[in-house]
Design a protein around this motif. Structure first.
Motif, PDB file in Angstrom:
ATOM      1  N   THR A 200      -9.388   7.427   4.021  1.00  0.00           N
ATOM      2  CA  THR A 200      -9.027   6.067   4.385  1.00  0.00           C
ATOM      3  C   THR A 200     -10.282   5.678   4.427  1.00  0.00           C
ATOM      4  OG1 THR A 200      -6.939   7.334   5.469  1.00  0.00           O
ATOM      5  CG2 THR A 200      -6.986   5.094   6.128  1.00  0.00           C
TER       6      THR A 200
ATOM      7  N   ASP B  76      -7.669   4.689   0.407  1.00  0.00           N
ATOM      8  CA  ASP B  76      -7.069   3.659   0.926  1.00  0.00           C
ATOM      9  C   ASP B  76      -7.995   2.676   1.798  1.00  0.00           C
ATOM     10  OD1 ASP B  76      -5.141   2.508   2.732  1.00  0.00           O
ATOM     11  OD2 ASP B  76      -4.061   3.685   3.577  1.00  0.00           O
TER      12      ASP B  76
ATOM     13  N   THR C  49      -6.617   1.742   9.945  1.00  0.00           N
ATOM     14  CA  THR C  49      -7.317   0.460  11.041  1.00  0.00           C
ATOM     15  C   THR C  49      -5.871   1.284  11.990  1.00  0.00           C
ATOM     16  OG1 THR C  49      -5.741  -0.333   8.700  1.00  0.00           O
ATOM     17  CG2 THR C  49      -4.774  -1.291  10.698  1.00  0.00           C
TER      18      THR C  49
ATOM     19  N   GLN D  43      -1.795  -8.360   3.273  1.00  0.00           N
ATOM     20  CA  GLN D  43      -1.648  -9.220   4.938  1.00  0.00           C
ATOM     21  C   GLN D  43      -2.737  -8.888   5.770  1.00  0.00           C
ATOM     22  OE1 GLN D  43       0.116  -6.563   3.532  1.00  0.00           O
ATOM     23  NE2 GLN D  43       1.160  -5.287   4.849  1.00  0.00           N
ATOM     24  N   LYS D  44      -3.733  -7.669   5.105  1.00  0.00           N
ATOM     25  CA  LYS D  44      -4.267  -7.977   6.298  1.00  0.00           C
ATOM     26  C   LYS D  44      -6.168  -8.771   5.794  1.00  0.00           C
ATOM     27  CE  LYS D  44      -2.158  -4.068   7.115  1.00  0.00           C
ATOM     28  NZ  LYS D  44      -2.617  -2.578   6.948  1.00  0.00           N
TER      29      LYS D  44
ATOM     30  N   THR E 196      -6.871  -0.652   2.731  1.00  0.00           N
ATOM     31  CA  THR E 196      -5.990  -1.397   2.758  1.00  0.00           C
ATOM     32  C   THR E 196      -5.899  -3.015   4.129  1.00  0.00           C
ATOM     33  OG1 THR E 196      -3.761  -0.365   2.547  1.00  0.00           O
ATOM     34  CG2 THR E 196      -3.614  -2.728   4.024  1.00  0.00           C
ATOM     35  N   SER E 197      -7.778  -1.668   5.034  1.00  0.00           N
ATOM     36  CA  SER E 197      -7.843  -2.644   5.533  1.00  0.00           C
ATOM     37  C   SER E 197      -9.003  -3.274   5.958  1.00  0.00           C
ATOM     38  CB  SER E 197      -7.059  -2.559   7.269  1.00  0.00           C
ATOM     39  OG  SER E 197      -7.676  -1.192   8.223  1.00  0.00           O
TER      40      SER E 197
ATOM     41  N   TRP F  53       1.235   4.685  -2.251  1.00  0.00           N
ATOM     42  CA  TRP F  53       1.381   5.960  -2.083  1.00  0.00           C
ATOM     43  C   TRP F  53       2.008   6.885  -3.238  1.00  0.00           C
ATOM     44  CZ3 TRP F  53       2.112   4.993   4.070  1.00  0.00           C
ATOM     45  CH2 TRP F  53       0.664   4.755   4.670  1.00  0.00           C
TER      46      TRP F  53
ATOM     47  N   ASN G 119     -10.319   2.117   5.876  1.00  0.00           N
ATOM     48  CA  ASN G 119     -10.979   1.397   7.457  1.00  0.00           C
ATOM     49  C   ASN G 119      -9.478   1.834   8.115  1.00  0.00           C
ATOM     50  OD1 ASN G 119     -12.019  -0.259   8.425  1.00  0.00           O
ATOM     51  ND2 ASN G 119      -9.853  -0.853   8.336  1.00  0.00           N
TER      52      ASN G 119
ATOM     53  N   ALA H  54       0.403  -0.862   0.327  1.00  0.00           N
ATOM     54  CA  ALA H  54       0.069   0.087   0.151  1.00  0.00           C
ATOM     55  C   ALA H  54       0.920   1.574  -0.026  1.00  0.00           C
ATOM     56  CB  ALA H  54      -1.023  -0.245   1.380  1.00  0.00           C
ATOM     57  N   THR H  55       1.839   0.980   0.553  1.00  0.00           N
ATOM     58  CA  THR H  55       2.529   2.596   1.035  1.00  0.00           C
ATOM     59  C   THR H  55       3.278   2.378  -0.687  1.00  0.00           C
ATOM     60  OG1 THR H  55       3.855   1.401   2.982  1.00  0.00           O
ATOM     61  CG2 THR H  55       5.411   3.162   1.455  1.00  0.00           C
TER      62      THR H  55
HETATM   63  C1  LIG Z   1      -1.544  -1.645   6.318  1.00  0.00           C
HETATM   64  C2  LIG Z   1      -1.549  -0.531   6.114  1.00  0.00           C
HETATM   65  C3  LIG Z   1      -0.758   0.215   5.126  1.00  0.00           C
HETATM   66  C4  LIG Z   1       0.367   0.202   4.615  1.00  0.00           C
HETATM   67  O1  LIG Z   1       0.537  -1.157   3.989  1.00  0.00           O
HETATM   68  P1  LIG Z   1       2.172  -1.821   4.214  1.00  0.00           P
HETATM   69  O2  LIG Z   1       1.453  -3.052   2.878  1.00  0.00           O
HETATM   70  O3  LIG Z   1       2.701  -2.357   4.565  1.00  0.00           O
HETATM   71  O4  LIG Z   1       2.048  -0.708   2.398  1.00  0.00           O
HETATM   72  C5  LIG Z   1      -1.476   1.114   4.506  1.00  0.00           C
HETATM   73  N1  LIG Z   1      -2.419   2.550   5.531  1.00  0.00           N
HETATM   74  C6  LIG Z   1      -3.814   1.261   5.551  1.00  0.00           C
HETATM   75  C7  LIG Z   1      -4.957   1.694   6.196  1.00  0.00           C
HETATM   76  C8  LIG Z   1      -2.917  -0.073   7.075  1.00  0.00           C
HETATM   77  O5  LIG Z   1      -3.186  -0.580   7.176  1.00  0.00           O
END
Ligand SMILES: *Cc1c(COP(=O)(O)O)cnc(C)c1O
Length: 355
Positions: free
Chosen positions: A134, A164, A138, A187-188, A166-167, A70, A136, A66-67
């Protein structure tokens, strides 16, 4: 050890099988320009569209995290253009900071975790190209309701809206049509080991990338889109991770089913915590609560000892994040956790002494 950490988190129980198959089928050594890889890549993309209900006209790209997303968004869609970042926690703030470093034109709009931003009070300058959110958060267990995203879309039809997720992606049914850019890492809620990200672009986002014309980096959006036309990537990707994603998606129901189960477990957690004297959810407003990440508030001394005792019992809890580091621990409510494991954590919490 069962990991309730909200990422990296517990992986699917079938993972050893998938990995064994990957090794036996030679997936670990295949060339990323080979027909074998392209077949895996195409099938993974098809499954993502199908199981997560990603609109057919949206393009899915593989990234490393996710980074990385960005940076891709800032470098390839913004250049020096303005972006507006609405956030209430650490991950939204990080996205703002990473963007600011590259564009020097990012505007921050922090808001309270217990509330939603009031759209009528939002100041969006005419030259704002991206509104960043964002889905969710986290760090504090908040989420944006679908209704908010569709109102934002209606209010700002011109701007790109980037989210975003990601989670939450693969754990909840996302309203993809309300935004132009969505991203996550696996990984989430995907229940997989870290090292793969997904960047999802609407036709409008693709159009804007073409207009911006930025093509100077290995991960320039234009270059990635060009390679993805053949289901490929601009660098040697994490082929194993893509294969694991394919296999795990094949074994999953459609997102409505998963989201229903996640929501049922969330409701069960609410009920459980209401019946437990020393523990409470950090976020009080049900409208903005995350379904997938549950920060639990308790006395700081209790948090410390509870986490230790949990670890000794084979249960790995998430630390609190940022300002909530000492006063909360976090529980992942991710699909790969099974009912028995959740019951095990509840049994532990039930018997843990109140303070
Ligand atoms: C975990 C997370 C990230 C970072 O994810 P990476 O895979 O480590 O880059 C970014 N945004 C949110 C909301 C996250 O939960």
């Amino acid at each position: 050890m069962i990991s309730f950490y909200p990422g990296p988190s517990k992986v699917w129980d079938a993972l050893p099988l998938y990995m064994q198959d990957a090794w036996q089928q030679g997936v670990l050594s295949i060339n990323h320009r080979s027909p074998e890889f392209i077949e895996i890549s195409r099938e993974t993309l098809r499954l993502l569209h199908d199981k997560l209900r990603i609109p057919a006209e949206y393009t899915i790209l593989f990234t490393s995290s996710a980074t990385e997303c960005w940076e891709i968004i800032a470098q390839s869609l913004l250049g020096k253009a303005k972006s507006l970042h609405l956030y209430n926690g650490a991950f939204g703030e990080k996205w703002y900071e990473y963007t600011q470093k590259l564009t020097d034109n990012a505007v921050s709009h922090p808001f309270s975790p217990e509330e939603l931003p009031v759209l009528s009070q939002l100041e969006v300058a005419n030259d704002t190209r991206l509104i960043a959110l964002t889905h969710n958060e986290t760090s504090n267990g908040t989420a944006l309701p679908d209704r908010f995203l569709s109102e934002l879309r209606k209010a700002y039809p011109e701007q790109l809206i980037g989210v975003d997720a990601t989670s939450s992606m693969a754990g909840v049914h996302l309203p993809f049509e309300t935004a132009d850019i969505w991203y996550a890492s696996v990984q989430k809620c995907f229940g997989l080991p870290a090292g793969l990200g997904l960047l999802i672009c609407s036709p409008k986002a693709v159009e804007r990338a073409k207009e911006a014309g930025e093509n100077e980096h290995y991960n320039s959006l234009l270059f990635m889109l060009e390679k993805m036309a053949d289901a490929q990537t601009s660098y040697t990707p994490n082929v194993l991770a893509i294969y694991l994603l394919m296999r795990s998606l094949q074994d999953r129901p459609r997102i409505e089913v998963t989201a229903g189960e996640v929501n049922r477990r969330y409701q069960d957690w609410l009920q459980f915590l209401e019946g437990n004297d020393g523990l409470a959810l950090l976020i009080k407003n049900p409208e903005v609560r995350s379904r997938t990440v549950l920060p639990v508030e308790a006395h700081p001394e209790k948090i410390e000892s509870l986490k230790k005792a949990a670890k000794a019992a084979g249960l790995y809890l998430g630390n609190g994040y940022g300002p909530w580091k000492k006063s909360t621990f976090r529980i992942a409510n991710f699909p790969a956790l099974n009912n028995e494991e959740i019951q095990q954590l509840k049994d532990f919490l039930k018997t843990y002494p109140n303070q």
